[in-house]
Write a protein that holds these residues in place. Structure first.
Motif: not given
Length: 289
Positions: A109-129
Protein backbone atom coordinates in the motif's frame (compact mmCIF):
# COMPACT_ATOMS: atom_id res chain seq x y z
CA UNK A 1 -43.04 0.63 -11.02
CA UNK A 2 -41.11 3.10 -8.77
CA UNK A 3 -40.22 0.23 -6.42
CA UNK A 4 -38.90 -1.85 -9.32
CA UNK A 5 -36.81 1.08 -10.58
CA UNK A 6 -35.33 1.94 -7.17
CA UNK A 7 -32.35 -0.50 -7.34
CA UNK A 8 -31.43 0.74 -10.81
CA UNK A 9 -31.59 4.36 -9.68
CA UNK A 10 -29.15 3.59 -6.86
CA UNK A 11 -26.62 1.93 -9.18
CA UNK A 12 -27.08 4.44 -12.01
CA UNK A 13 -24.26 6.80 -10.85
CA UNK A 14 -21.81 3.90 -10.70
CA UNK A 15 -22.96 2.62 -14.09
CA UNK A 16 -22.39 6.08 -15.60
CA UNK A 17 -18.96 6.30 -13.96
CA UNK A 18 -17.92 2.87 -15.29
CA UNK A 19 -19.25 3.68 -18.76
CA UNK A 20 -17.44 7.04 -18.95
CA UNK A 21 -14.10 5.91 -17.52
CA UNK A 22 -13.97 2.25 -18.66
CA UNK A 23 -16.19 1.18 -21.54
CA UNK A 24 -16.09 4.36 -23.62
CA UNK A 25 -12.24 4.54 -23.44
CA UNK A 26 -12.03 0.85 -24.45
CA UNK A 27 -14.26 1.40 -27.47
CA UNK A 28 -12.37 4.59 -28.35
CA UNK A 29 -9.01 2.77 -28.13
CA UNK A 30 -10.24 0.01 -30.43
CA UNK A 31 -11.42 2.63 -32.93
CA UNK A 32 -8.14 4.60 -32.74
CA UNK A 33 -6.12 1.41 -33.31
CA UNK A 34 -7.43 1.46 -36.90
CA UNK A 35 -6.60 5.12 -37.43
CA UNK A 36 -3.58 7.40 -37.70
CA UNK A 37 -3.52 10.27 -35.20
CA UNK A 38 -0.83 12.36 -33.54
CA UNK A 39 -2.89 14.20 -30.87
CA UNK A 40 -2.63 17.52 -32.74
CA UNK A 41 -4.24 16.91 -36.11
CA UNK A 42 -8.05 17.10 -36.23
CA UNK A 43 -8.04 14.41 -38.92
CA UNK A 44 -7.92 10.72 -37.99
CA UNK A 45 -7.69 8.85 -41.29
CA UNK A 46 -8.66 5.19 -41.30
CA UNK A 47 -5.63 2.98 -42.00
CA UNK A 48 -7.08 -0.46 -41.33
CA UNK A 49 -4.64 -2.95 -39.84
CA UNK A 50 -1.52 -0.92 -40.71
CA UNK A 51 -0.82 -0.11 -37.04
CA UNK A 52 -0.90 -3.80 -36.18
CA UNK A 53 1.35 -4.68 -39.12
CA UNK A 54 3.91 -2.10 -38.01
CA UNK A 55 3.88 -3.53 -34.49
CA UNK A 56 4.33 -7.11 -35.66
CA UNK A 57 7.28 -6.05 -37.82
CA UNK A 58 8.87 -4.07 -34.97
CA UNK A 59 11.83 -5.55 -33.13
CA UNK A 60 11.03 -3.33 -30.12
CA UNK A 61 7.55 -4.86 -29.80
CA UNK A 62 8.82 -8.45 -29.80
CA UNK A 63 11.59 -7.52 -27.37
CA UNK A 64 9.03 -5.92 -25.02
CA UNK A 65 6.82 -9.00 -25.25
CA UNK A 66 9.76 -11.26 -24.42
CA UNK A 67 10.92 -9.09 -21.51
CA UNK A 68 7.38 -8.85 -20.11
CA UNK A 69 6.89 -12.62 -20.36
CA UNK A 70 10.16 -13.22 -18.51
CA UNK A 71 9.21 -10.65 -15.88
CA UNK A 72 5.74 -12.14 -15.33
CA UNK A 73 6.55 -15.85 -15.43
CA UNK A 74 9.59 -15.51 -13.19
CA UNK A 75 8.21 -13.09 -10.60
CA UNK A 76 4.70 -14.57 -10.17
CA UNK A 77 5.72 -18.17 -9.24
CA UNK A 78 8.34 -16.83 -6.83
CA UNK A 79 5.80 -14.50 -5.24
CA UNK A 80 3.13 -17.15 -4.80
CA UNK A 81 5.52 -19.79 -3.46
CA UNK A 82 7.02 -17.40 -0.91
CA UNK A 83 3.60 -16.04 0.03
CA UNK A 84 2.16 -19.52 0.68
CA UNK A 85 5.12 -20.59 2.83
CA UNK A 86 5.11 -17.37 4.85
CA UNK A 87 1.32 -17.43 5.20
CA UNK A 88 1.46 -20.99 6.53
CA UNK A 89 3.94 -19.83 9.18
CA UNK A 90 1.83 -16.78 10.13
CA UNK A 91 -1.68 -18.24 9.88
CA UNK A 92 -2.18 -18.78 13.62
CA UNK A 93 -3.39 -15.82 15.63
CA UNK A 94 -0.81 -14.29 17.95
CA UNK A 95 0.04 -10.67 18.68
CA UNK A 96 3.55 -10.93 17.22
CA UNK A 97 2.28 -12.55 14.03
CA UNK A 98 -0.33 -9.82 13.57
CA UNK A 99 2.38 -7.18 13.82
CA UNK A 100 4.52 -9.09 11.31
CA UNK A 101 1.60 -9.41 8.92
CA UNK A 102 1.08 -5.65 9.02
CA UNK A 103 4.78 -5.04 8.40
CA UNK A 104 4.77 -7.40 5.41
CA UNK A 105 1.58 -5.85 4.01
CA UNK A 106 2.84 -2.26 4.29
CA UNK A 107 4.88 -2.21 1.02
CA UNK A 108 1.81 -3.21 -1.03
CA UNK A 109 0.00 0.00 0.00
CA UNK A 110 3.06 2.23 -0.25
CA UNK A 111 3.45 4.57 -3.23
CA UNK A 112 5.24 2.80 -6.07
CA UNK A 113 7.04 6.04 -6.96
CA UNK A 114 8.42 6.29 -3.42
CA UNK A 115 9.58 2.67 -3.52
CA UNK A 116 11.22 3.17 -6.92
CA UNK A 117 13.09 6.27 -5.73
CA UNK A 118 14.32 4.53 -2.56
CA UNK A 119 15.51 1.45 -4.44
CA UNK A 120 17.20 3.65 -7.04
CA UNK A 121 19.43 4.80 -4.19
CA UNK A 122 19.78 1.29 -2.76
CA UNK A 123 21.05 -0.08 -6.09
CA UNK A 124 23.08 2.97 -7.06
CA UNK A 125 26.49 2.05 -8.44
CA UNK A 126 28.55 4.71 -6.64
CA UNK A 127 26.83 5.22 -3.28
CA UNK A 128 24.15 2.51 -3.02
CA UNK A 129 23.58 0.38 0.05
CA UNK A 130 23.93 -2.88 -1.88
CA UNK A 131 27.38 -2.02 -3.20
CA UNK A 132 28.32 -0.72 0.26
CA UNK A 133 27.46 -4.11 1.77
CA UNK A 134 29.34 -5.94 -0.99
CA UNK A 135 32.38 -3.74 -0.39
CA UNK A 136 32.51 -5.00 3.21
CA UNK A 137 33.22 -8.51 1.91
CA UNK A 138 35.66 -7.34 -0.75
CA UNK A 139 33.36 -7.41 -3.80
CA UNK A 140 33.83 -4.70 -6.43
CA UNK A 141 31.05 -2.33 -7.42
CA UNK A 142 28.19 -3.93 -9.32
CA UNK A 143 26.38 -1.93 -12.01
CA UNK A 144 22.92 -3.07 -10.98
CA UNK A 145 20.78 -0.78 -13.12
CA UNK A 146 23.28 -0.30 -15.95
CA UNK A 147 23.78 -4.00 -16.75
CA UNK A 148 21.33 -5.63 -19.21
CA UNK A 149 21.86 -8.92 -17.35
CA UNK A 150 20.97 -7.53 -13.91
CA UNK A 151 18.46 -4.70 -14.37
CA UNK A 152 15.42 -6.91 -15.02
CA UNK A 153 16.33 -9.12 -12.05
CA UNK A 154 16.43 -6.04 -9.82
CA UNK A 155 12.96 -5.00 -10.98
CA UNK A 156 11.64 -8.53 -10.37
CA UNK A 157 13.06 -8.41 -6.83
CA UNK A 158 11.52 -5.00 -6.10
CA UNK A 159 8.10 -5.90 -7.52
CA UNK A 160 8.10 -9.19 -5.60
CA UNK A 161 8.98 -7.38 -2.36
CA UNK A 162 6.20 -4.84 -2.96
CA UNK A 163 3.40 -7.27 -3.83
CA UNK A 164 4.32 -10.14 -1.49
CA UNK A 165 2.42 -8.78 1.52
CA UNK A 166 -0.89 -8.68 -0.35
CA UNK A 167 -0.47 -12.29 -1.48
CA UNK A 168 0.37 -13.34 2.09
CA UNK A 169 -2.77 -11.74 3.52
CA UNK A 170 -5.00 -13.42 0.91
CA UNK A 171 -3.33 -16.78 1.53
CA UNK A 172 -3.78 -16.42 5.30
CA UNK A 173 -7.51 -15.88 4.74
CA UNK A 174 -7.62 -19.04 2.61
CA UNK A 175 -5.63 -21.08 5.14
CA UNK A 176 -7.81 -20.00 8.06
CA UNK A 177 -10.90 -21.20 6.16
CA UNK A 178 -9.60 -24.79 6.16
CA UNK A 179 -11.29 -26.78 8.98
CA UNK A 180 -8.93 -27.78 11.79
CA UNK A 181 -10.57 -31.22 11.87
CA UNK A 182 -8.84 -32.13 8.61
CA UNK A 183 -5.43 -31.43 10.09
CA UNK A 184 -6.32 -33.39 13.24
CA UNK A 185 -7.48 -36.38 11.18
CA UNK A 186 -4.30 -36.29 9.07
CA UNK A 187 -2.16 -36.13 12.23
CA UNK A 188 -4.01 -39.09 13.76
CA UNK A 189 -3.32 -41.07 10.57
CA UNK A 190 0.39 -40.46 11.11
CA UNK A 191 0.89 -37.81 8.44
CA UNK A 192 4.04 -35.73 8.67
CA UNK A 193 3.97 -31.97 8.29
CA UNK A 194 5.21 -32.00 4.70
CA UNK A 195 2.70 -34.69 3.76
CA UNK A 196 -0.14 -32.80 5.42
CA UNK A 197 0.88 -29.63 3.59
CA UNK A 198 1.01 -31.45 0.24
CA UNK A 199 -2.12 -33.57 0.68
CA UNK A 200 -4.37 -31.26 2.74
CA UNK A 201 -3.25 -27.65 2.72
CA UNK A 202 -2.19 -27.21 -0.89
CA UNK A 203 -5.29 -28.76 -2.56
CA UNK A 204 -7.70 -26.87 -0.29
CA UNK A 205 -5.95 -23.56 -0.87
CA UNK A 206 -6.04 -24.02 -4.66
CA UNK A 207 -8.98 -21.57 -5.18
CA UNK A 208 -6.91 -18.89 -3.46
CA UNK A 209 -3.88 -19.81 -5.57
CA UNK A 210 -5.95 -19.59 -8.75
CA UNK A 211 -7.29 -16.16 -7.78
CA UNK A 212 -3.84 -14.83 -6.94
CA UNK A 213 -2.34 -16.33 -10.09
CA UNK A 214 -4.84 -14.53 -12.31
CA UNK A 215 -4.51 -11.11 -10.71
CA UNK A 216 -0.72 -11.43 -10.28
CA UNK A 217 -0.13 -12.17 -13.96
CA UNK A 218 -2.37 -9.25 -14.95
CA UNK A 219 -0.48 -6.98 -12.53
CA UNK A 220 2.89 -8.18 -13.82
CA UNK A 221 1.92 -7.46 -17.43
CA UNK A 222 0.87 -3.91 -16.42
CA UNK A 223 3.95 -2.85 -14.45
CA UNK A 224 4.98 0.63 -15.54
CA UNK A 225 5.92 2.95 -12.67
CA UNK A 226 8.99 1.00 -11.56
CA UNK A 227 10.32 0.99 -15.11
CA UNK A 228 9.50 4.64 -15.75
CA UNK A 229 11.20 5.89 -12.58
CA UNK A 230 14.20 3.54 -12.44
CA UNK A 231 15.23 2.51 -15.96
CA UNK A 232 12.92 4.02 -18.63
CA UNK A 233 13.18 0.69 -20.44
CA UNK A 234 16.97 0.49 -20.50
CA UNK A 235 19.66 -0.54 -20.56
CA UNK A 236 19.50 -1.66 -24.20
CA UNK A 237 15.80 -2.52 -23.88
CA UNK A 238 16.43 -5.03 -21.08
CA UNK A 239 13.54 -3.65 -18.97
CA UNK A 240 11.30 -2.37 -21.77
CA UNK A 241 8.03 -3.89 -20.57
CA UNK A 242 4.93 -3.71 -22.75
CA UNK A 243 3.23 -0.85 -20.92
CA UNK A 244 6.44 1.17 -21.04
CA UNK A 245 6.63 0.49 -24.82
CA UNK A 246 2.98 1.60 -25.09
CA UNK A 247 3.80 4.82 -23.22
CA UNK A 248 6.83 5.51 -25.42
CA UNK A 249 4.81 5.01 -28.61
CA UNK A 250 1.73 6.93 -27.52
CA UNK A 251 3.04 9.74 -25.33
CA UNK A 252 6.64 10.22 -26.50
CA UNK A 253 6.32 9.57 -30.23
CA UNK A 254 2.65 10.71 -30.19
CA UNK A 255 1.58 7.83 -32.41
CA UNK A 256 -1.81 7.31 -30.82
CA UNK A 257 -2.99 4.81 -33.43
CA UNK A 258 -0.06 2.45 -32.92
CA UNK A 259 -0.21 2.93 -29.14
CA UNK A 260 -3.91 2.04 -29.16
CA UNK A 261 -3.14 -1.04 -31.26
CA UNK A 262 -0.60 -2.15 -28.67
CA UNK A 263 -3.17 -1.57 -25.90
CA UNK A 264 -5.68 -3.74 -27.75
CA UNK A 265 -3.08 -6.49 -28.24
CA UNK A 266 -2.20 -6.36 -24.54
CA UNK A 267 -5.90 -6.69 -23.65
CA UNK A 268 -6.30 -9.69 -25.98
CA UNK A 269 -3.15 -11.29 -24.56
CA UNK A 270 -4.38 -10.96 -20.95
CA UNK A 271 -7.79 -12.40 -21.84
CA UNK A 272 -6.10 -15.32 -23.63
CA UNK A 273 -3.86 -16.00 -20.62
CA UNK A 274 -6.89 -15.91 -18.30
CA UNK A 275 -8.73 -18.43 -20.50
CA UNK A 276 -5.69 -20.74 -20.69
CA UNK A 277 -5.24 -20.64 -16.91
CA UNK A 278 -8.93 -21.37 -16.45
CA UNK A 279 -8.72 -24.42 -18.73
CA UNK A 280 -5.56 -25.77 -17.11
CA UNK A 281 -6.31 -25.06 -13.44
CA UNK A 282 -10.10 -24.99 -13.49
CA UNK A 283 -10.39 -28.73 -12.95
CA UNK A 284 -7.98 -28.64 -10.01
CA UNK A 285 -9.83 -25.90 -8.16
CA UNK A 286 -12.20 -27.33 -5.57
CA UNK A 287 -14.97 -25.28 -4.02
CA UNK A 288 -16.93 -26.11 -0.95
CA UNK A 289 -20.48 -27.08 -1.61
Amino acid sequence: MPRKLTPYIFVLPLMIFIAVFTYIPIITSIDLSFRQWDFMSPDKPFVGFDNYRILFRSHEFWNSLKVTAIFAFVSVPIRLALALLIAAALSRETFARRILRGALFLPSVTSTVSIAVVFSWVFSTDFGMMNGLLALVGVDKVHWMQSPDLALGVLIFINTWKQLGYDIVIYIAGLQAIPQELYDAAAVDGGRKRHIFRRVTFPLVMPTTYFLLVISVIEAFQVFTLVDVMTEGGPAGATDLLVNRLYQIGFTLFDIGQGSALAVLLFILLVALAVIKSRILGRRVHYEA
